[in-house]
Design an enzyme around this catalytic site. Structure first.
Site, short mmCIF file in Angstrom:
data_model
loop_
_atom_site.label_atom_id
_atom_site.label_comp_id
_atom_site.label_asym_id
_atom_site.label_seq_id
_atom_site.Cartn_x
_atom_site.Cartn_y
_atom_site.Cartn_z
N ASP A 44 44.15 46.69 34.27
CA ASP A 44 43.74 45.40 34.78
C ASP A 44 43.78 44.41 33.60
OD1 ASP A 44 42.84 43.28 36.28
OD2 ASP A 44 41.35 44.46 37.35
C1 BGC Z 1 41.88 41.34 38.74
C2 BGC Z 1 43.10 42.04 39.30
C3 BGC Z 1 44.32 41.16 39.20
C4 BGC Z 1 44.50 40.76 37.74
C5 BGC Z 1 45.74 39.92 37.51
C6 BGC Z 1 42.14 40.71 37.40
O1 BGC Z 1 41.11 39.87 37.02
O2 BGC Z 1 40.82 42.25 38.67
O3 BGC Z 1 42.87 42.41 40.63
O4 BGC Z 1 45.44 41.81 39.70
O5 BGC Z 1 43.36 40.03 37.34
O6 BGC Z 1 45.60 38.64 37.98
#
Ligand code: BGC
Length: 774
Positions: free
Chosen positions: A301
């Site tokens: 993530d």
């Molecule tokens: C989120 C993810 C997301 C990623 C990219 C993160 O803050 O938890 O679900 O895919 O950002 O934007």
């Protein structure tokens, strides 16, 4: 996958002349024993592996590490020299940009100017639409029709791909049993069986029949694993889940996505049992790779490699890079720690080149499987035609209609009469196109049709007037407010201005024939960074509702939100309640379709609807306590109210009525490994056509561990004409009857007595029972 086949056979003659035999095949279920799940390599994967090895032979260490480096293409967290880095092969993928011209330029540099011409992946959060917005994922799960998210995500993939995006960070399949957690909106709710069905459907929708299908994108199943069980529903908080809960509940939708061929998986932010998910070797290597045979890539993530330090797990950046790589991470989202630290770790001998090769392999393999080496570019001359294709809008309306859940309808308040002379449309969400779309929007997304616009088209002769009744806003703003459409809100109203809006709304209701209230939460009140300690209607909405009900005039309530809210008072005092969720681009049209009755609601709740936040976590599939609900002396576990939900999992009403009768099992005893068939008849007993979702639950009476009071093991959304009957057929076999036993530390099918219920929600009463023989 749940498959419906229409046919006729001799059994059909036992039903009415109009009866049709509906076969429900549950042959490939989410619960698959680990030993059956290894993906067998085929000829084409051998060829792909060979291409990967040939590439690796030519690559420098820096180029290999470059494949692990995912960099922001937006105006934050971005390195200044991106073009030079691409040319040197130091970037494998980008994220956070929907600027097709920029993406196209980067791809040309990678393919034409880098030494080995390796194409880039461009990732974006295409969660429930791109230009056309579909209902939020929890809403699509409420359709109980896997075709809905499959088709919606196929449209979303097509629009994204036409704009240069080739990788989405979806589907989110985290089981969520606590509505305080804002990200409940992004998943399929509380149940692993329903969640697995929605996970498979979304993988198929995003990726098509196979990775590399034209007009589709690489999908990412996320967030591995357990994120939805964050303590207290607080986003990012620690998760403590025993292996039984992980294996029997939280991991199942991930396993389903892996079996459906998902090409990438995102490791979660938080600590899982004190080991951060992105440094969790057991999850990423033992379960994902060794047991499940996952061949795709693992992306962290955002900035999660750095979080390994923040969690107090890794000492410093070098240690974080070491631990992430050792745990099984392939792509470092935006932290750039792998790219800066791995060269030193290799030089010092702490990490071997073989380990770097191992990490880069899945990234290269995914790029090859997607056909990016042969077809790296997007034809930008076709983008606008794809983005304006009305077919997506048409489907967004159907998806929204199928997602809505009718919670209450006393005295047939709904559908509304087409002869109404005036309607007061009241509430802060009735006319906000961005809030009706829901979160995770992309720049340029279509603002939703408002409820006023939708109703006006249906009732051209009625006077429809709107009043907001005061604004609602978060007490603490979201850190994403600046990034997403609708985030940049106006400055707050003064208390006086709010009071005036409130009074105007009540006055409008007073002079109208009826009121439709559209209450709930704004888009930024659920989603990431959007947890709550209560589930009350924000602002003065409850007070507004009570004031308008007190006028004694006809009223209907539409809830727009990404989570269930406390509507306990409304559930007794408002005759008609529709849960619309956040319906997307066609929101107003679809809400009007349901209110007017041009569409008959057929959605069902994918969550147990709590009476208040104090009940959370709340889910139907809990274990049997010493005071089970079935016990007449049952004492509620809260002294000030029931512990049951306000509306049970699987619940939803219709404008027609159904009966579910005649549950039959093909046998009452079966050998372990064999299957039996459960059949039941569903009849539309009302005067109009409608859909019923027939649900099958089981319970294992005894075993090597206690088993949940009920578990969903089959469902089918069935369309029925007035008076029509259909037979629904479910298969119960090894997959449905196997579970992971904490005491035996194995997947087991035990020789025990089982209960079966079928019905229209998780309180189904129609019962039978069978035994698995020794
Ligand atoms: C989120 C993810 C997301 C990623 C990219 C993160 O803050 O938890 O679900 O895919 O950002 O934007």
């Amino acid at each position: 996958m749940l498959e419906l086949r229409l046919s006729s056979n001799t059994m059909a003659s036992t039903f009415s002349a109009a009866a049709t035999l509906l076969l429900v095949s549950l042959l490939s279920c989410s619960l698959t024993a680990a030993q059956e799940s290894k993906a067998a390599p085929n000829a084409s994967s051998a060829q792909i592996n060979q291409r990967v090895e040939e590439l690796l032979k030519k690559m420098t260490l820096e180029e290999k590490i470059g494949q692990l480096n995912q960099v922001s293409a937006a105006n934050f967290l971005n390195p200044p020299n991106r073009e030079e880095m691409i040319q040197k092969g130091e970037i494998g993928s980008f994220l956070w940009s929907v600027d097709s011209v920029q993406l196209d330029k980067y791809q040309h540099i990678a393919v034409e100017k880098s030494r080995l011409h390796i194409p880039l992946l461009f990732g974006y959060d295409v969660i429930h639409g791109f230009r056309t917005v579909f209902p939020v994922p929890i809403a699509m799960a409420a359709s109980w029709d896997p075709q809905v998210p499959e088709k919606a995500q196929a449209f979303a993939a097509r629009e994204a791909r036409a704009s240069g995006i080739n990788w989405t960070f979806g589907p989110m399949v985290d089981i969520a049993r606590d509505a305080r957690w804002g990200r409940i909106v992004e998943g399929a709710g509380e149940d692993p069986y329903l969640g697995a069905a929605m996970a498979r459907a979304q993988v198929r929708g995003f990726q098509g029949a196979e990775l590399g299908a034209p007009d589709h994108v690489l999908a990412t199943v996320k967030h591995f694993a357990g994120y939805g069980a964050a303590e207290g529903g607080r986003d990012y908080d620690s998760v403590y889940l025993p292996e039984t809960a992980l294996r029997n509940v939280y991991l199942l939708p991930f396993k389903a996505a892996v079996d459906a061929g998902v090409g990438s998986l995102m490791s979660a932010y938080m600590d899982l049992n004190d080991v951060p998910a992105s440094g969790n070797r057991w999850l990423l290597r033992d379960v994902l790779r060794a047991e499940w045979g996952f061949q795709g890539l693992v992306v962290t993530d955002a900035l999660t490699t750095n979080d390994l330090i923040i969690h107090g797990f890794a000492k410093d950046e070098s240690d974080a890079a070491y631990r992430a790589l050792a745990a099984g991470v392939n792509v470092d989202m935006a932290s750039r720690i792998l790219s800066t630290q791995l060269p030193g770790l290799v030089r010092s001998g702490k990490i071997s080149v073989a380990q770097i090769d191992d990490a880069a392999r899945p990234v290269l393999a995914v790029k090859i499987r997607m056909g990016l080496f042969e077809r790296p570019y997007t034809d930008l001359s076709k983008t606008s035609a794809v983005l304006s294709d009305a077919a997506a809008r048409d489907y967004a309306r159907i998806a929204a209609q199928r997602s809505m859940v009718l919670l209450r309808n006393e005295n047939r308040t709904l559908p509304l009469s087409k002869k109404l002379s005036s309607i007061a449309l009241i509430g802060p969400l009735a006319n906000d196109g961005t809030d009706l779309d829901g979160g995770w929007g992309a720049e340029g997304e279509t603002p939703a049709v408002t409820v006023e616009e939708g109703l006006r088209k249906k009732l051209p002769n009625a006077v429809i007037a709107s009043a907001r009744g005061g604004e609602i806003r978060r007490t603490i703003p979201s850190r994403f407010d600046d990034f997403f459409p609708g985030g940049k809100k106006t400055s707050p109203l003064t208390p006086e201005e709010n009071s005036k809006e409130f009074a105007d709304a009540v006055a409008l209701a007073q002079k109208s024939e009826m009121s439709v209230l559209v209450l709930g939460e704004t888009a930024n009140m659920s989603g990431e960074y959007a947890s709550r300690s209560t589930l009350e209607l924000p602002g003065r909405q409850e007070e507004l509702l009570e004031k308008i009900v007190a006028l004694g005039k006809p009223i209907a309530l539409v809830i727009v939100s990404g989570r269930p809210l406390n509507i306990s008072w409304a559930s007794e005092h408002v005759p008609a309640i529709v849960m619309a969720w956040q319906p997307g681009s066609e929101a107003g049209n679809a809400i009007a379709d349901i209110l007017i009755g041009d569409t008959v609601p057929g959605g069902k709740l994918p969550v147990s609807w709590p009476r208040s936040a104090g009940q959370e976590p709340l889910y139907y599939s809990h274990n049997v306590t010493q005071y089970p609900e079935s016990d007449p002396t049952y004492r509620s576990r809260y002294w000030e109210g029931p512990s049951t939900p306000l509306y049970p999992f699987g619940y939803g009403l219709s404008y027609t009525s159904f009966s579910i009768t005649d549950l039959r099992l093909s046998k009452t005893e079966l050998k372990a490994g064999d299957a039996l068939e459960a059949t039941t008849t569903v009849t539309n007993t009302g005067a109009i056509a409608g859909d019923e979702v027939v649900q099958l639950y089981i319970h294992q009476r005894a075993g090597s561990t206690s088993r949940p009071i009920r578990e969903l093991k089959g469902f089918a959304r069935v369309a029925l004409q007035p008076g029509e009957s259909k037979t629904v057929r479910f298969t119960l076999g090894k997959k449905e009857l196997t579970y992971w036993s904490e005491s035996r530390r194995a997947w087991v099918q035990e020789p025990e007595q089982f209960d079966v219920w079928v019905g229209g929600d998780s309180n189904a009463q129609l019962h039978a029972s069978f035994r698995v023989a020794e």
